[in-house]
Design an enzyme around this catalytic site. Structure first.
Site, PDB file in Angstrom:
ATOM      1  CE1 TYR A 133      -3.147   2.951   0.284  1.00 14.88           C
ATOM      2  CE2 TYR A 133      -3.430   2.473   2.610  1.00 14.88           C
ATOM      3  CZ  TYR A 133      -3.737   3.233   1.501  1.00 14.88           C
ATOM      4  OH  TYR A 133      -4.630   4.268   1.599  1.00 14.88           O
ATOM      5  CE  LYS A 161      -6.358   1.722  -0.759  1.00 18.10           C
ATOM      6  NZ  LYS A 161      -7.070   1.663   0.534  1.00 18.10           N
TER       7      LYS A 161
END
Length: 163
Positions: A133, A161
């Site tokens: 992330y 992400k």
């Protein structure tokens, strides 16, 4: 493995700042009934930096039990500290989440080699797949494309992400 809408689940809190497990249970059921494909629990949206490790693990456990294998549950495991992130993963492994989400170390400015070492150590500890992330606007740390490419060879790292 993971598909569709993976929702970053908020953690409902009571006015005394304790976790509202009844509201959490209802929220999980609402997402499943609404067609959500998976839940990310105790990511940065889930107030992970504001709860104790015991609360973090308890919320992930409650969601895994409520979901009861109806959709995937991805457990947040990010920390500014590699050691703390690995310790958290070791506890969360016992709950058997379907995956993990690890944010870049926040408020620090590690080198790309430091980020590679951080994510490699976390991935080594994971028993389930790991999603990287990257959210530089919140963490003051940017995971470079070249570092992501290097990390992509790790068998546990399956996605990113990127915010």
């Amino acid at each position: 493995m993971f598909r569709g809408s993976l929702v970053a689940l908020v953690t409902p809190m009571k006015s005394d700042l304790s976790i509202d497990y009844d509201a959490l249970s209802a929220l999980v059921d609402w997402h499943i009934e609404s067609g959500t494909h998976g839940l990310v629990v105790m990511g940065t949206t889930g107030e992970s930096s504001l709860v104790s490790v015991d609360e973090h693990v308890a919320v992930v456990k409650a969601v895994i039990e409520q979901v009861d294998k109806r959709i995937p549950v991805i457990a947040g495991c990010g920390s500014a500290s590699t050691t703390k992130a690995v310790e958290l993963v070791n506890q969360l492994n016992q709950l058997q989440p379907d995956g993990f989400l690890c944010v870049t170390p926040y408020y620090l400015k590690p080198t790309q080699n430091g980020l590679y070492a951080h994510f490699s150590a976390v991935a080594d500890a994971c028993e389930a797949p790991l999603i990287l992330y990257n959210v530089p606007g919140r963490t003051c740390c940017d995971l470079a494309d070249e570092t992501v490419a290097r990390l992509s060879s790790h068998p546990k790292i399956v996605a990113i992400k990127d915010a």
